[in-house]
Design a protein around this motif. Structure first.
Motif, mmCIF file in Angstrom:
data_model
loop_
_atom_site.group_PDB
_atom_site.id
_atom_site.type_symbol
_atom_site.label_atom_id
_atom_site.label_comp_id
_atom_site.label_asym_id
_atom_site.label_seq_id
_atom_site.Cartn_x
_atom_site.Cartn_y
_atom_site.Cartn_z
ATOM 1 N N ASN A 218 0.625 -1.073 0.093
ATOM 2 C CA ASN A 218 0.156 -0.042 -0.056
ATOM 3 C C ASN A 218 0.740 1.320 0.203
ATOM 4 N N SER A 219 2.070 1.082 -0.109
ATOM 5 C CA SER A 219 2.927 2.065 -0.391
ATOM 6 C C SER A 219 3.262 2.630 -1.690
ATOM 7 N N ARG A 220 2.314 3.616 -2.101
ATOM 8 C CA ARG A 220 2.401 4.018 -3.652
ATOM 9 C C ARG A 220 3.482 5.134 -3.300
ATOM 10 N N SER A 221 4.758 5.025 -4.156
ATOM 11 C CA SER A 221 5.805 6.120 -4.263
ATOM 12 C C SER A 221 5.887 6.789 -5.324
ATOM 13 N N ALA A 222 6.270 7.973 -5.110
ATOM 14 C CA ALA A 222 6.389 8.774 -6.245
ATOM 15 C C ALA A 222 7.425 9.564 -5.966
ATOM 16 N N VAL A 223 8.010 10.603 -6.923
ATOM 17 C CA VAL A 223 8.847 11.620 -6.863
ATOM 18 C C VAL A 223 8.239 12.879 -7.424
ATOM 19 N N ARG A 224 8.297 13.851 -6.536
ATOM 20 C CA ARG A 224 7.766 15.266 -7.062
ATOM 21 C C ARG A 224 9.015 15.938 -7.605
ATOM 22 N N ILE A 225 8.938 16.806 -8.543
ATOM 23 C CA ILE A 225 9.737 17.601 -9.123
ATOM 24 C C ILE A 225 9.331 19.017 -9.722
ATOM 25 N N ARG A 226 10.076 19.965 -9.298
ATOM 26 C CA ARG A 226 9.388 21.390 -9.593
ATOM 27 C C ARG A 226 10.658 22.125 -10.257
ATOM 28 N N THR A 227 10.303 22.827 -11.227
ATOM 29 C CA THR A 227 11.347 23.405 -12.107
ATOM 30 C C THR A 227 10.850 24.687 -12.607
ATOM 31 N N PRO A 228 11.759 25.737 -12.912
ATOM 32 C CA PRO A 228 11.019 26.865 -13.745
ATOM 33 C C PRO A 228 11.279 26.354 -15.028
ATOM 34 N N GLN A 229 12.072 25.429 -15.460
ATOM 35 C CA GLN A 229 12.380 25.127 -17.136
ATOM 36 C C GLN A 229 11.279 23.771 -17.383
ATOM 37 N N VAL A 230 9.933 24.202 -17.204
ATOM 38 C CA VAL A 230 9.000 22.828 -17.354
ATOM 39 C C VAL A 230 9.162 22.373 -18.647
ATOM 40 N N GLU A 231 8.959 22.973 -19.735
ATOM 41 C CA GLU A 231 9.237 22.486 -21.177
ATOM 42 C C GLU A 231 10.229 21.487 -21.387
ATOM 43 N N GLN A 232 11.656 21.762 -20.712
ATOM 44 C CA GLN A 232 12.773 21.305 -20.745
ATOM 45 C C GLN A 232 12.712 19.985 -19.948
ATOM 46 N N LEU A 233 12.208 20.017 -18.687
ATOM 47 C CA LEU A 233 12.095 18.923 -18.163
ATOM 48 C C LEU A 233 11.323 17.973 -18.613
ATOM 49 N N LEU A 234 9.973 18.200 -18.895
ATOM 50 C CA LEU A 234 8.991 17.203 -19.612
ATOM 51 C C LEU A 234 9.810 16.399 -20.607
ATOM 52 N N ASP A 235 10.582 17.246 -21.565
ATOM 53 C CA ASP A 235 11.163 16.517 -22.710
ATOM 54 C C ASP A 235 12.160 15.702 -22.141
ATOM 55 N N ALA A 236 12.860 15.940 -21.034
ATOM 56 C CA ALA A 236 13.865 15.120 -20.650
ATOM 57 C C ALA A 236 13.430 13.933 -20.066
ATOM 58 N N LEU A 237 12.295 14.107 -19.230
ATOM 59 C CA LEU A 237 11.821 12.961 -18.595
ATOM 60 C C LEU A 237 11.201 11.964 -19.702
ATOM 61 N N ARG A 238 10.288 12.711 -20.583
ATOM 62 C CA ARG A 238 9.855 11.702 -21.717
ATOM 63 C C ARG A 238 10.809 11.069 -22.354
ATOM 64 N N GLY A 239 11.774 11.644 -22.610
ATOM 65 C CA GLY A 239 12.995 11.298 -23.421
ATOM 66 C C GLY A 239 13.625 9.880 -22.599
ATOM 67 N N ALA A 240 13.419 9.998 -21.332
ATOM 68 C CA ALA A 240 13.989 8.853 -20.750
ATOM 69 C C ALA A 240 12.892 7.766 -20.505
ATOM 70 N N GLY A 241 11.693 7.993 -21.152
ATOM 71 C CA GLY A 241 10.709 6.998 -21.111
ATOM 72 C C GLY A 241 9.802 7.137 -19.575
ATOM 73 N N LEU A 242 10.016 8.218 -19.192
ATOM 74 C CA LEU A 242 8.969 8.436 -17.883
ATOM 75 C C LEU A 242 7.718 9.032 -18.236
#
Ligand code: ADP
Ligand code: MG
Length: 333
Positions: A218-242
């Protein structure tokens, strides 16, 4: 060991306990968890033979309760409704229990000492606070040095020090090889006390598993990320298959993400992070989900039995006198 076989209790139209089958092993603390009205106290009363099952049976270390010669030597219990005559002193109450179970008188003094009631032992029970009443109940339960101990919502209304004392006591009793069965309607309390977990809702068995297993499931775990460079972060994460999911206040969450790997990924892409934090779903949420269909009254549905047992009881006291007098000793296995 306590064994329940298809235990059922009906009060008129109401099925308080339905077809409960499970075992409470020795040597560990088994938590009995369920919302108010789930049937915990009814089950415990049937284990003690204070209430007769409609059907099914209870076996205590291979015996039926009726076969126990001096029951306090086999099973001790702290129940919700204290059966202490208000005009009786703590000492007299324990002495009466001891004499009716052929328990030596010196155990009375030892147990009073253990629970920290020696100084008020000659005071009448009517003057006792809730915490003192709980201590007297625990002294009664331990009087016969029983193999099986049962505690019904023992921490209700106690202050943090009293709660810690009871928690440690239960762990020590289990470590001595005894069977320890404790009920609560609070997941948080069970998570801190119990090694094994039995969950009921509306009188039915919902789960019976090791606490570690319940936590793992029952322990769902997640990581929360916050950045001022949202578009770059989303690209990087998706590029890593996340697959980042938007969270509150502009943050993103990555399910089952690895903290270090995500930090490395951001650094590799030159992304500034304002937050990188692990998130855990609470066990309380898991318990609430599990029992959602079996809660008798939800908030706003009118009065709940939940609030009634504590109404009118004295406020919690400081439990500095709870002491640490318990001397561990190992029972033969
Ligand atoms: P819990 O201890 O888990 O809060 P209980 O065992 O006290 O639950 O109660 C289970 C259900 O059985 C509740 O719906 C309660 O109202 C009902 N119940 C308990 N004792 C009695 C009784 N003596 N007569 C009628 N109904 C009862
Ligand atoms: Mg109860």
């Amino acid at each position: 060991m306590i064994e329940l076989h298809q235990l059922t209790k009906r009060y008129g139209e109401k099925l308080a306990v339905q077809d409960l089958t499970f075992q409470v092993p020795r040597g560990v603390v088994t938590g009995f968890l369920g919302p108010n009205g789930a049937g915990k106290s009814t089950t415990m009363r049937m284990i003690l033979d204070l209430d007769r099952p409609t059907s099914g049976r209870v076996v205590l270390d291979g015996k039926r309760y009726g076969q126990l010669q001096e029951p306090l030597k086999y099973i001790g219990a702290l129940l919700e409704a204290k059966a202490v005559h208000p005009g009786r002193t703590a000492y007299d109450h324990l002495l009466w229990l001891a004499q009716s179970n052929r328990i030596p008188r010196r155990r009375v003094d030892e147990m009073l000492e253990l629970v920290g009631l020696t100084s008020v032992a000659r005071g009448r029970a009517r003057g006792f606070s809730l915490g003192m009443g709980q201590r007297l109940g625990i002294a009664s339960a331990l009087l016969g040095d029983p193999e099986i101990l049962m505690f019904d919502e023992p921490v209700n209304g106690l202050d943090p020090e009293g709660i810690l004392w009871i928690r440690n006591l239960m762990k020590r009793l289990a470590a001595e090889g005894r069977t320890v069965f404790v009920s609560s309607h609070l997941m948080s309390e069970m998570a801190l006390t119990a090694d094994h977990l039995v969950v009921i809702g509306r009188g039915r068995l919902l789960a019976d598993l090791p606490m570690a297993e319940f936590i793992r499931q029952n322990s769902r775990s997640a990581v929360r990320i916050r950045t001022p460079q949202v578009e770059q972060l989303l690209d990087a994460l998706r590029g890593a298959g996340l697959r980042p999911q938007p969270g509150p206040d502009g943050a993103y969450e990555v399910e089952d993400g690895d903290l270090a790997a995500l930090g490395d990924l951001a650094a590799k892409h030159g992304i500034t992070l304002h937050e990188l934090s692990p998130q855990q779903a609470s066990l309380e949420e898991a318990f609430m989900q599990m029992t959602a269909d079996s809660v008798e009254y939800h908030a706003g549905d009118g009065p709940s039995r939940a609030s009634s047992p504590t109404r009118g009881e004295p406020p919690t006291e400081s439990a500095s006198a709870w002491g640490e007098g318990w001397q561990p000793k190992r029972k033969g296995n």
